[in-house]
Design a protein around this motif. Structure first.
Motif, PDB file in Angstrom:
ATOM      1  N   ASN A  63      29.156  39.827  50.828  1.00  0.00           N
ATOM      2  CA  ASN A  63      30.022  40.816  50.396  1.00  0.00           C
ATOM      3  C   ASN A  63      31.118  40.370  49.581  1.00  0.00           C
ATOM      4  O   ASN A  63      31.450  41.185  48.642  1.00  0.00           O
ATOM      5  CB  ASN A  63      30.926  41.324  51.733  1.00  0.00           C
ATOM      6  N   ALA A  67      31.299  41.862  45.750  1.00  0.00           N
ATOM      7  CA  ALA A  67      32.565  42.242  45.074  1.00  0.00           C
ATOM      8  C   ALA A  67      32.948  41.668  43.555  1.00  0.00           C
ATOM      9  O   ALA A  67      33.412  42.392  42.806  1.00  0.00           O
ATOM     10  CB  ALA A  67      33.913  42.077  46.035  1.00  0.00           C
ATOM     11  N   GLU A  96      38.746  44.361  46.244  1.00  0.00           N
ATOM     12  CA  GLU A  96      37.537  44.835  46.014  1.00  0.00           C
ATOM     13  C   GLU A  96      36.525  44.689  47.444  1.00  0.00           C
ATOM     14  O   GLU A  96      36.375  45.590  47.869  1.00  0.00           O
ATOM     15  CB  GLU A  96      37.054  44.328  44.831  1.00  0.00           C
ATOM     16  N   VAL A  97      36.652  43.550  47.871  1.00  0.00           N
ATOM     17  CA  VAL A  97      35.999  43.173  48.891  1.00  0.00           C
ATOM     18  C   VAL A  97      36.699  43.951  50.405  1.00  0.00           C
ATOM     19  O   VAL A  97      35.898  44.239  51.394  1.00  0.00           O
ATOM     20  CB  VAL A  97      35.691  41.754  49.374  1.00  0.00           C
TER      21      VAL A  97
END
Length: 195
Positions: A63, A67, A96-97
């Motif tokens: 993840n 991102a 973002e993550v």
């Protein structure tokens, strides 16, 4: 309009050569669809890299890498040398993550985020690079090491083919020869512990 759509895989653009090709003004105003092959290849590469990292280290690390790819898509993307991505600040990656909800519906906290970055930085070869901060910068910058990721994926694939086709002993011999470059038969059996 073409500048804003430069980040999309499929873009629209007004025809610019229509006058010289004999098209009417109405046909000239129509939009054409075209594939942005660079963007398509970058998106496919990003997806393959994220899948590879997910299999290697799990969902959280994947993840974080995903991102990073999403952020670099909005910027310059992959550098001209195709070895690294454009640089990204850690705070931007974390923002973002943290938008991504995992399968457990838990967001990644700061500790897991830092562990994920550290895992990718300390892997051999490192799949992300930590850049030196400029004087006065507090936020750390990172780049994705595209070349190392692709090399690692190729090696894993080759190793799985050798293991499947020739067995585990052959895989040990192959890794030895890659590491040592050249060995005599006796040295191979001693190092690989093959009778």
């Amino acid at each position: 309009n073409n500048n804003n759509n430069n980040n999309n895989v499929i873009t629209t653009s007004a025809t610019s050569t229509s006058i010289s090709s004999g098209l009417t003004q109405q046909e000239e105003k129509e939009l054409l669809w075209k594939v942005n092959y660079d963007k398509l290849l970058q998106a496919l590469l990003g997806r393959q890299c994220v899948d590879f990292v997910r299999k290697k280290w799990g969902r959280n690390v994947a993840n974080v890498l995903h991102a990073m790819f999403r952020i670099t898509e909005d910027r310059q993307g992959i550098n001209a040398d195709k070895k690294t991505s454009s640089s990204v600040y850690a705070s931007d990656i974390f923002k973002e993550v943290s938008k991504v909800v995992s399968f457990d519906h838990e967001k990644i906290d700061q500790t897991i985020f830092e562990q994920s970055l550290n895992t990718m930085c300390t892997d051999i070869p490192a799949i992300i690079n930590k850049l030196d901060n400029k004087q006065g910068e507090l936020d750390q910058k990172f780049t994705i090491n595209i070349e190392a990721l692709i090399t690692d994926m190729k090696n894993r694939y080759l190793e799985s083919v050798i293991t499947t086709k020739y067995g585990q002993e052959s895989m040990r011999i192959f890794k030895l020869l890659i590491a040592k470059k050249q060995l005599e038969q006796k040295e191979i059996s001693d190092f690989a512990m093959i009778p």
